[in-house]
Design a protein around this motif. Structure first.
Motif, PDB file in Angstrom:
ATOM      1  N   GLU A 153      -5.069   0.602   7.080  1.00 28.59           N
ATOM      2  CA  GLU A 153      -4.419  -0.551   6.952  1.00 28.59           C
ATOM      3  C   GLU A 153      -4.135  -1.235   8.431  1.00 28.59           C
ATOM      4  OE1 GLU A 153      -3.380   1.915   5.528  1.00 28.59           O
ATOM      5  OE2 GLU A 153      -3.083   1.645   3.374  1.00 28.59           O
ATOM      6  N   ASN A 205       2.621   2.579   2.502  1.00 30.06           N
ATOM      7  CA  ASN A 205       2.431   3.233   3.693  1.00 30.06           C
ATOM      8  C   ASN A 205       3.036   2.687   4.931  1.00 30.06           C
ATOM      9  OD1 ASN A 205       1.111   5.126   5.144  1.00 30.06           O
ATOM     10  ND2 ASN A 205      -0.964   4.094   5.360  1.00 30.06           N
ATOM     11  N   LYS A 224       0.792  -1.219  -0.005  1.00 27.02           N
ATOM     12  CA  LYS A 224       0.037  -0.090  -0.006  1.00 27.02           C
ATOM     13  C   LYS A 224       0.838   1.158   0.064  1.00 27.02           C
ATOM     14  CE  LYS A 224      -3.995  -1.722   0.058  1.00 27.02           C
ATOM     15  NZ  LYS A 224      -5.170  -1.330  -0.773  1.00 27.02           N
TER      16      LYS A 224
END
Length: 184
Positions: free
Chosen positions: A74, A23, A21
């Protein structure tokens, strides 16, 4: 069930998901915050493992401990997965396993420098030298301990260098005692 295996697998899954992702740095900070709360607030672990609390209450508590309303989606999904899988008792180990895996994957070495007085220039210098020698990012946590009298104690990646005045005085004392025992 092996705690290490479970925690490493969940941590690896979270790290892979975070990297996918894009992140991972934000999640790393959130996991460090959560791990810090587990270490500093012993009741958090007991509360999360309490079977009386609902899943929603546990999730809300963990999200708050990980950073509150700014927690990434997440991280929320990961915490929900842990709670749904009834793995709350392993969560503390998962956080530390994630931190270790993140640092290993990003080539980050952690160190500790203990000095008698504050020395930010020395910390910066040692981080630079460590980065050149190890080809990794070196992050040094500085501590002040006046009992070492002078010098420093450096710990990094399992190695320890004690160049403190207090240690040198102990060595001199030990040598003096050993030498005088032979004379008598």
């Amino acid at each position: 069930m092996n705690i290490g295996v479970v925690s490493k697998r969940y941590a690896k899954a979270l790290l892979d998901f975070a990297i996918a992702k894009g992140n991972e740095e934000k999640i790393y900070k959130e996991v460090k915050t959560l791990a810090g709360h587990f270490a500093n607030v012993p009741d958090l672990k007991r509360t999360v493992e309490n079977p009386v609390l609902t899943r929603k209450m546990k999730l809300d508590l963990l999200v708050e401990a990980a950073g509150g309303k700014d927690v990434s989606e997440e991280m929320k999904r990961f915490l929900q997965l842990v709670i749904d899988g009834k793995r709350e008792k392993f969560l503390h180990f998962m956080t530390w396993s994630f931190i270790d895996q993140y640092r290993e994957r990003k080539h980050i070495l952690m160190g500790r420098l203990t000095t008698a007085v504050e020395a930010p220039e020395l910390v910066r210098h040692l981080e630079e030298i460590g980065a050149l020698k190890t080809e990794s990012k070196v992050v040094i946590e500085a501590n002040i301990d006046p009992s070492i009298i002078g010098g420093y104690i450096m710990e990094i990646d399992g190695y320890r260098l004690d160049a403190s005045v207090a240690n040198q005085l102990r060595n001199i004392r030990r040598q003096f005692i050993d030498k005088n025992r032979r004379i008598v």
